[in-house]
Design a protein around this motif. Structure first.
Motif, PDB file in Angstrom:
ATOM      1  N   GLY A 103       0.784  -1.245   0.000  1.00  0.00           N
ATOM      2  CA  GLY A 103       0.000   0.000   0.000  1.00  0.00           C
ATOM      3  C   GLY A 103       0.801   1.273   0.000  1.00  0.00           C
ATOM      4  N   GLY A 104       2.123   1.189   0.143  1.00  0.00           N
ATOM      5  CA  GLY A 104       2.917   2.406   0.221  1.00  0.00           C
ATOM      6  C   GLY A 104       2.723   3.111   1.554  1.00  0.00           C
ATOM      7  N   GLN A 105       2.869   4.442   1.543  1.00  0.00           N
ATOM      8  CA  GLN A 105       2.857   5.225   2.774  1.00  0.00           C
ATOM      9  C   GLN A 105       1.510   5.912   2.987  1.00  0.00           C
ATOM     10  N   THR A 106       0.808   5.511   4.035  1.00  0.00           N
ATOM     11  CA  THR A 106      -0.383   6.243   4.467  1.00  0.00           C
ATOM     12  C   THR A 106       0.061   7.531   5.154  1.00  0.00           C
ATOM     13  N   ARG A 107      -0.741   8.592   4.953  1.00  0.00           N
ATOM     14  CA  ARG A 107      -0.389   9.922   5.456  1.00  0.00           C
ATOM     15  C   ARG A 107      -1.483  10.482   6.351  1.00  0.00           C
ATOM     16  N   ASN A 108      -1.100  11.416   7.191  1.00  0.00           N
ATOM     17  CA  ASN A 108      -2.035  11.988   8.153  1.00  0.00           C
ATOM     18  C   ASN A 108      -2.961  12.981   7.457  1.00  0.00           C
ATOM     19  N   PRO A 109      -4.284  12.826   7.559  1.00  0.00           N
ATOM     20  CA  PRO A 109      -5.201  13.745   6.877  1.00  0.00           C
ATOM     21  C   PRO A 109      -5.094  15.193   7.349  1.00  0.00           C
ATOM     22  N   TYR A 110      -4.522  15.408   8.530  1.00  0.00           N
ATOM     23  CA  TYR A 110      -4.388  16.775   9.028  1.00  0.00           C
ATOM     24  C   TYR A 110      -3.166  17.483   8.474  1.00  0.00           C
ATOM     25  N   GLU A 134       2.255  15.611   5.175  1.00  0.00           N
ATOM     26  CA  GLU A 134       3.700  15.471   5.366  1.00  0.00           C
ATOM     27  C   GLU A 134       4.023  14.741   6.671  1.00  0.00           C
ATOM     28  N   TYR A 135       2.988  14.439   7.475  1.00  0.00           N
ATOM     29  CA  TYR A 135       3.205  13.851   8.795  1.00  0.00           C
ATOM     30  C   TYR A 135       2.627  12.445   8.865  1.00  0.00           C
ATOM     31  N   SER A 136       3.134  11.682   9.829  1.00  0.00           N
ATOM     32  CA  SER A 136       2.773  10.280   9.983  1.00  0.00           C
ATOM     33  C   SER A 136       1.376  10.128  10.577  1.00  0.00           C
ATOM     34  N   PRO A 137       0.670   9.052  10.194  1.00  0.00           N
ATOM     35  CA  PRO A 137      -0.581   8.687  10.851  1.00  0.00           C
ATOM     36  C   PRO A 137      -0.372   7.688  11.986  1.00  0.00           C
ATOM     37  N   TRP A 138       0.903   7.379  12.293  1.00  0.00           N
ATOM     38  CA  TRP A 138       1.279   6.339  13.245  1.00  0.00           C
ATOM     39  C   TRP A 138       0.766   5.006  12.727  1.00  0.00           C
ATOM     40  N   ARG A 193       7.229  14.165  11.171  1.00  0.00           N
ATOM     41  CA  ARG A 193       7.324  14.350   9.724  1.00  0.00           C
ATOM     42  C   ARG A 193       7.843  13.067   9.070  1.00  0.00           C
ATOM     43  N   ILE A 194       7.209  12.696   7.964  1.00  0.00           N
ATOM     44  CA  ILE A 194       7.594  11.488   7.241  1.00  0.00           C
ATOM     45  C   ILE A 194       8.858  11.752   6.434  1.00  0.00           C
TER      46      ILE A 194
END
Length: 492
Positions: free
Chosen positions: A160-167, A170-174, A413-414
């Protein structure tokens, strides 16, 4: 999967309500479906349109179920006939892709499981279907539930690659239930299922601004879930509102759960500042405590240190439990590797799988002897008993009903390196096998932070306190991905 079901005839429908999958509580959606002011078909269509609009940025949804609209039409037929199966009938649900859904994905994020999908549903998915819920699709996760490496990247999988934070993308969703938390936060579905061994539900919920329930161990069946440990893994719901997650869990367990917050004047909470946790997260927890005090609750500081021998026993048990748990699961999957050694060897030949981080946890677990694994039951028993005794003692010593702590964070930050080490409050209830509930509590800049509530062994006891904390502290903002449709696509 192919949608081949005929559309049922539905006559005399009243004027319809325009659906927004993230805007209304599930209880209200269920009422609208029951009155036929809203159809499941319209609700599912709105969810799929939201996935199309924002998932190219967030990358939370690993696969969409082609039968979702057929499932919705069947739900509409039941509502039209006045025979809904449950309050979840016609409600779209996303499912973490380490939970089996027949004929759909089932990868745990690994390319080694991306061939033939599962032949049958996990037991918890079968319960969703029996309740009439619409399986909308599968969510991305930290590969193998974040048990492949000590230097992993949360929310990333080779599939799936990298999931990202909707807020802030550029930041992680953990993680590891990254896709489930991010998808709910971005309004792609009202509900999602995730899993947790230690923190994998509550941590992504905390940094994505949603609610999550990690039930007590064994509350929901784990059959058909790609395991880390069959004696610690737990399935649980995520939702924008805690009441929605509780409703989902009540339907899946067949037992009612409290829906009203505890009267604040009756509440005594212990505020635990986890040693070594980010001061930013601690500040959010302190502000949440002040809001609860303003509402009439008593919140007192508590001191709590996790014993090293308890943590060592817990980790040693987990490593020893992993291989037999995983290989038992693999025996049910057509075309899957049969052993952990086969997985380790295949990963070494795949530059995509090992391109960003290694598999040293897999290698450690594969190297354990039968004698090492024979020690696991005693280590698990000691660790669980010590955690339960510690929780009971801190509640009694401070005269409090429940513990509250920052869940962890803030989001980072990712980049292409390993994630930073981040303290959490999840390990003690995870080792104890007790419930843990995360609710939104505030923000640092645009990024959400959550608090977790735990301590009592029964969710029925814990939930009213968590509902009170959400009511007092659950500030809500619209994620940036829903405010800005022209965000750049930044794949990894």
């Amino acid at each position: 999967m192919t949608d081949r079901s005929p559309a049922p005839a539905i006559a005399d429908a009243p004027a319809r309500t325009s659906p927004d999958p993230g805007d209304r509580p599930v209880t209200e959606l269920a009422r609208l479906l029951g009155s036929r002011a809203l159809t499941s078909t319209d609700l599912v269509t709105a969810c799929l349109e939201r996935v199309t609009a924002v998932d190219p940025v967030v990358r939370a949804v690993l696969a969409v179920d082609d039968t979702a609209r057929a499932q919705a039409r069947a739900a509409d037929h039941r509502h039209a006939a006045g025979h809904p199966l449950s309050p979840l009938d016609g409600i779209p649900v996303l499912v973490k892709d380490n939970i089996d859904t027949r004929g759909l994905a089932g990868t745990a994020g690994s390319r080694l499981l991306a061939g033939a999908p599962p032949d049958r549903d996990a037991k918890v998915v079968a319960r969703l279907r029996a309740a009439g819920a619409v399986i909308l699709g599968k969510t991305n996760l930290t590969e193998w539930g974040n048990f492949r490496s000590t230097r992993s990247i949360e929310g990333w999988s080779a599939v799936g690659g990298q999931t990202r934070n909707p807020y802030d993308p550029e930041y992680s969703p953990w993680g590891s239930s990254a896709g489930s938390a991010a998808a709910v936060a971005a309004g792609m579905a009202p509900l999602a299922l995730g899993t947790e061994t230690d923190g994998s539900l509550v941590c992504p919920a905390g940094v994505c601004g949603v609610a999550a329930i990690k039930p007590a161990f064994g509350t929901l069946p784990s059959a058909g879930v790609v395991p880390i440990s069959v004696v610690q893994d737990t399935v649980g719901p995520l939702a924008s509102r805690l009441g929605d997650a509780a409703l989902c869990l009540a339907v899946l367990t067949g037992r009612p759960l409290p829906t009203a917050p505890a009267p604040p004047e009756t509440v005594r909470m212990g505020l635990w500042h986890v040693p070594g946790m980010s001061p930013v997260a601690q500040d959010v927890a302190e502000r949440a405590a002040e809001r609860l005090r303003d509402a009439g609750a008593v919140v007192v500081p508590v001191a709590l240190t996790l014993p090293r021998d308890m943590l060592v026993d817990g980790l040693d048990a987990l490593c020893a439990e992993f291989r037999p748990s995983l290989e038992r699961y693999l025996s049910s999957r057509r075309g899957a590797p049969a052993t952990l050694e086969e997985i380790v060897a295949a990963n070494r030949q795949d530059p995509v799988e090992l391109g960003l981080f290694g598999q040293e946890l897999f290698e450690r677990c594969a190297a354990l002897t039968d004698e090492d694994r024979a020690l696991a039951p005693d280590r698990r028993r000691r660790s669980r008993q010590r955690a339960r005794e510690l929780l009971a003692a801190v509640l009694a010593d401070h005269g409090v009903d429940v513990l509250m702590a920052a869940t962890g964070g803030p989001a980072w930050r990712i980049d292409d390196g390993p994630d930073p080490f981040t303290r959490t409050s999840s390990t003690l209830p995870a080792l104890a096998g007790h419930p843990n509930v995360a609710v939104p509590a505030g923000y640092t800049g645009e990024l959400p932070l959550g608090i977790s509530l735990f301590g009592p062994p029964l969710l029925e006891t814990l939930l009213p306190y968590a509902l009170l904390a959400e009511r007092c502290c659950g500030e809500r903002r619209t994620p940036v991905v829903l405010r800005n449709a022209s965000l750049p696509r930044n794949p990894r």
